[in-house]
Scaffold this motif. Structure first.
Motif, PDB file in Angstrom:
ATOM      1  N   UNK A 260       0.896  -1.323  -0.003  1.00 47.19           N
ATOM      2  CA  UNK A 260      -0.105   0.109   0.133  1.00 47.19           C
ATOM      3  C   UNK A 260       0.946   1.308  -0.009  1.00 47.19           C
ATOM      4  N   UNK A 261       1.935   1.293   0.701  1.00 44.98           N
ATOM      5  CA  UNK A 261       2.792   2.603   0.748  1.00 44.98           C
ATOM      6  C   UNK A 261       3.501   2.719  -0.087  1.00 44.98           C
ATOM      7  N   UNK A 262       3.950   1.689  -1.000  1.00 44.63           N
ATOM      8  CA  UNK A 262       4.558   1.870  -2.312  1.00 44.63           C
ATOM      9  C   UNK A 262       3.934   2.011  -3.587  1.00 44.63           C
ATOM     10  N   UNK A 263       2.486   1.825  -3.343  1.00 45.40           N
ATOM     11  CA  UNK A 263       1.588   2.156  -4.769  1.00 45.40           C
ATOM     12  C   UNK A 263       0.664   3.356  -4.476  1.00 45.40           C
ATOM     13  N   UNK A 264       0.295   3.613  -3.178  1.00 47.79           N
ATOM     14  CA  UNK A 264      -0.698   4.918  -3.034  1.00 47.79           C
ATOM     15  C   UNK A 264      -0.198   6.191  -3.380  1.00 47.79           C
ATOM     16  N   UNK A 265      -0.780   6.824  -4.181  1.00 46.89           N
ATOM     17  CA  UNK A 265      -0.353   8.173  -4.719  1.00 46.89           C
ATOM     18  C   UNK A 265       0.636   8.003  -5.699  1.00 46.89           C
ATOM     19  N   UNK A 266       1.191   6.958  -6.338  1.00 48.96           N
ATOM     20  CA  UNK A 266       2.081   6.900  -7.402  1.00 48.96           C
ATOM     21  C   UNK A 266       1.403   7.030  -8.506  1.00 48.96           C
ATOM     22  N   UNK A 267      -0.066   6.708  -8.911  1.00 46.70           N
ATOM     23  CA  UNK A 267      -0.566   6.364 -10.373  1.00 46.70           C
ATOM     24  C   UNK A 267      -0.414   5.274 -10.935  1.00 46.70           C
ATOM     25  N   UNK A 268       0.219   4.173 -10.081  1.00 41.45           N
ATOM     26  CA  UNK A 268       0.153   2.675 -10.784  1.00 41.45           C
ATOM     27  C   UNK A 268      -0.880   2.160 -10.371  1.00 41.45           C
ATOM     28  N   UNK A 269      -1.257   1.187 -11.195  1.00 38.06           N
ATOM     29  CA  UNK A 269      -2.718   0.409 -10.997  1.00 38.06           C
ATOM     30  C   UNK A 269      -2.258  -1.201 -10.651  1.00 38.06           C
ATOM     31  N   UNK A 270      -3.081  -1.856  -9.896  1.00 35.76           N
ATOM     32  CA  UNK A 270      -2.940  -3.166  -9.853  1.00 35.76           C
ATOM     33  C   UNK A 270      -4.230  -4.026  -9.916  1.00 35.76           C
ATOM     34  N   UNK A 271      -4.336  -5.113 -10.444  1.00 30.86           N
ATOM     35  CA  UNK A 271      -5.512  -5.991 -10.572  1.00 30.86           C
ATOM     36  C   UNK A 271      -5.080  -7.272 -10.042  1.00 30.86           C
ATOM     37  N   UNK A 272      -6.051  -8.131  -9.549  1.00 28.45           N
ATOM     38  CA  UNK A 272      -5.847  -9.319  -8.843  1.00 28.45           C
ATOM     39  C   UNK A 272      -6.823 -10.356  -9.118  1.00 28.45           C
ATOM     40  N   UNK A 330      -0.234 -17.827 -15.158  1.00 32.97           N
ATOM     41  CA  UNK A 330       0.537 -16.774 -15.822  1.00 32.97           C
ATOM     42  C   UNK A 330      -0.881 -16.209 -16.892  1.00 32.97           C
ATOM     43  N   UNK A 331      -1.436 -17.163 -17.295  1.00 37.31           N
ATOM     44  CA  UNK A 331      -2.770 -16.729 -18.288  1.00 37.31           C
ATOM     45  C   UNK A 331      -3.782 -15.984 -17.251  1.00 37.31           C
ATOM     46  N   UNK A 332      -3.890 -16.362 -16.177  1.00 42.48           N
ATOM     47  CA  UNK A 332      -4.848 -15.744 -15.163  1.00 42.48           C
ATOM     48  C   UNK A 332      -4.256 -14.315 -14.858  1.00 42.48           C
ATOM     49  N   UNK A 333      -3.058 -13.948 -14.761  1.00 42.42           N
ATOM     50  CA  UNK A 333      -2.447 -12.781 -14.456  1.00 42.42           C
ATOM     51  C   UNK A 333      -2.569 -11.837 -15.530  1.00 42.42           C
ATOM     52  N   UNK A 334      -2.213 -12.467 -16.687  1.00 46.36           N
ATOM     53  CA  UNK A 334      -2.184 -11.748 -18.018  1.00 46.36           C
ATOM     54  C   UNK A 334      -3.731 -11.154 -18.188  1.00 46.36           C
ATOM     55  N   UNK A 342      -4.119  -2.546 -16.551  1.00 53.60           N
ATOM     56  CA  UNK A 342      -3.478  -2.244 -15.178  1.00 53.60           C
ATOM     57  C   UNK A 342      -2.040  -2.480 -15.278  1.00 53.60           C
ATOM     58  N   UNK A 343      -1.164  -1.601 -14.477  1.00 51.06           N
ATOM     59  CA  UNK A 343       0.302  -1.696 -14.542  1.00 51.06           C
ATOM     60  C   UNK A 343       0.641  -3.093 -13.921  1.00 51.06           C
ATOM     61  N   UNK A 344      -0.082  -3.521 -13.217  1.00 48.68           N
ATOM     62  CA  UNK A 344       0.514  -4.821 -12.570  1.00 48.68           C
ATOM     63  C   UNK A 344      -0.833  -5.581 -12.239  1.00 48.68           C
ATOM     64  N   UNK A 345      -0.587  -6.886 -12.295  1.00 49.69           N
ATOM     65  CA  UNK A 345      -1.435  -7.993 -11.765  1.00 49.69           C
ATOM     66  C   UNK A 345      -0.925  -9.225 -11.066  1.00 49.69           C
ATOM     67  N   UNK A 346      -1.643  -9.631 -10.054  1.00 50.46           N
ATOM     68  CA  UNK A 346      -1.198 -10.575  -9.370  1.00 50.46           C
ATOM     69  C   UNK A 346      -2.225 -11.841  -9.364  1.00 50.46           C
ATOM     70  N   UNK A 347      -1.702 -13.219  -9.607  1.00 48.08           N
ATOM     71  CA  UNK A 347      -2.681 -14.572  -9.642  1.00 48.08           C
ATOM     72  C   UNK A 347      -2.049 -15.408  -8.769  1.00 48.08           C
ATOM     73  N   UNK A 348      -3.362 -16.192  -8.372  1.00 52.58           N
ATOM     74  CA  UNK A 348      -2.743 -17.379  -7.541  1.00 52.58           C
ATOM     75  C   UNK A 348      -3.671 -18.395  -7.694  1.00 52.58           C
TER      76      UNK A 348
END
Length: 424
Positions: A260-272, A330-334, A342-348
């Motif tokens: 949270x501290x690394x992403x908030x206010x940066x304009x970067x985005x994340x999907x999960x 990998x296909x889930x994350x993409x 989004x700039x980043x995505x995480x998948x499990x």
């Protein structure tokens, strides 16, 4: 100055609720350079409360008593203090008026039992509670000042910050010659960390402590006295060197807080996109205000059908490799990253247990992927002999650490020691 805390309540003593007030209080006071030297938990029994109040009054300089100020028959802190002091209870007219006004403003009828909350020991100083119906109070007995607060966390925390800390500073000379630094680790057990850090020759007045809060171990570096505080940076440098990749955050309670501290206010985005973690990644992030500035969406795609229809995972990928595989995750994350670019995505995707494992993919096998605009990182980790909850929380932590390392420009895939990995 010797500070102590007395926590009251049968539900706390019996373990029916976790006493988060005590942990928050000790941490907050340490931030002000004041150590809490003892904590006692006592049930809702008048004789036990009186005994504890009397006994600790000879040893502490100030004691915060938390709980037991409500209107019901098991709220006994005020009465117990009056008995300890040998005083009668006297109605505080100021607080009675506050009570009557509070109920009137809220359109409620005040029960007769609420008048109990206006009764204080004769020598007590009323302490304002701006957000509740139970006032606090302070009273001196033998060596100690007793400072009483309600147990409701929201009320308690506000009174500590607005009334208790100023009270302490008014009555005692606080030198503040105590410092605490905290380091969050991942992937190493407490004993392994302790063995490694024992190599450090600690200066006088400096100690190391360990707190297990799975999936993390928190290391606490205490310095008492100006000489010890002056050497903190030197000791910290040794800690960082010895911990290496196990160190994942400073002064944070979790990797979610670090992300949270690394992403908030940066304009970067994340999907999960989550399968085995079941929304844990997204849930931990939205605990923090402002997470909407970077968290685009979190999808729980638990079934194979949802992976295909929602994320675009190819059916043949699932057929050839299975849901718990590098190819699938990998296909889930993409797929989840592409929905809103989004700039980043995480998948499990994994097998949390206790059933569902095979010889090839036993319980505790988890695939994790991080997708960026430049490519995808992925790994399969092994978490044998862990509970279902721990498999999920460890997987969440590893996913966060992969993202953390990418954000900091570090190697994304590393060895964590006690967390095994399948080689590609």
């Amino acid at each position: 100055m010797k500070l102590e805390m007395i926590c009251t309540g049968e539900e706390v003593l019996a373990g029916q609720i976790v006493d988060t007030n005590a942990a928050w209080f000790a941490s907050t006071m340490m931030e002000h350079g004041i150590e809490c030297q003892r904590r006692v938990t006592v049930g809702d029994r008048l004789e036990d409360l009186v005994s504890v109040f009397e006994e600790r009054s000879h040893h502490a300089d100030i004691i915060l008593v938390n709980g037991g100020l409500g209107p019901t028959s098991d709220d006994l802190s005020t009465e117990a203090m009056a008995i300890t002091k040998g005083e009668v209870l006297v109605e505080n007219s100021v607080w009675r008026e506050r009570l009557e006004d509070w109920f009137t403003r809220n359109g409620r009828v005040m029960a007769a039992s609420n008048l109990k909350q206006a009764l204080l020991p004769a020598s007590a100083l009323m302490i304002d509670n701006p957000v509740g119906t139970a006032c606090g109070f302070a009273v001196k007995h033998n060596r100690a000042w007793f400072f009483f607060t309600p147990g409701v966390p929201f009320e308690f925390k506000q009174m500590v910050v607005e009334q208790f800390i100023p009270f302490v500073k008014q009555h005692f000379n606080i030198t503040g010659d105590v410092a605490l630094r905290k380091y969050l680790t991942l992937g190493q057990g407490e004993s392994a960390l302790a063995d490694e850090l024992e190599k450090i020759e600690l200066p006088e007045g400096t100690t190391l402590g360990y707190r297990s809060s799975m999936p993390h171990i928190e290391i606490k570096l205490f310095a008492r006295g100006k000489m010890a505080i002056a050497q903190l940076d030197k000791v910290e440098a040794q800690i960082r060197f010895l911990l290496g990749n196990a160190l994942v955050a400073d002064e944070k309670k979790s990797l979610a807080e670090e992300i949270h501290s690394l992403l908030v206010g940066t304009g970067l985005t994340l999907s999960v996109a989550e399968s085995c973690t079941g929304g844990m990644i997204a849930s931990q992030l939205i605990d923090f205000p402002g997470s909407s500035s970077y968290l685009d969406h979190g999808l729980v795609t638990y079934s194979n059908e949802s992976k295909v229809k929602v994320l675009g995972v190819k059916p043949e990928t699932l057929d050839d490799h299975g849901a718990v595989s590098i190819a699938t995750v990998e296909e889930m994350a993409k797929g989840v990253r592409a929905i809103l670019d989004s700039d980043y995505a995480l998948a499990t995707s994994g097998i949390a247990g206790p059933g569902g494992g095979t010889d090839e993919k036993p319980v505790g096998t988890v695939a994790i992927a991080l997708a960026t605009k430049g490519g995808v990182y992925s790994q399969m980790i092994r978490l044998p002999r862990r509970s279902r909850d721990l498999v999920r929380s460890l997987s969440t932590a590893v996913a966060f650490d992969m993202l953390r390392r990418e954000l900091l420009g570090e190697a994304v895939i590393i060895d964590y020691g006690s967390i095994g990995r399948f080689k590609k």
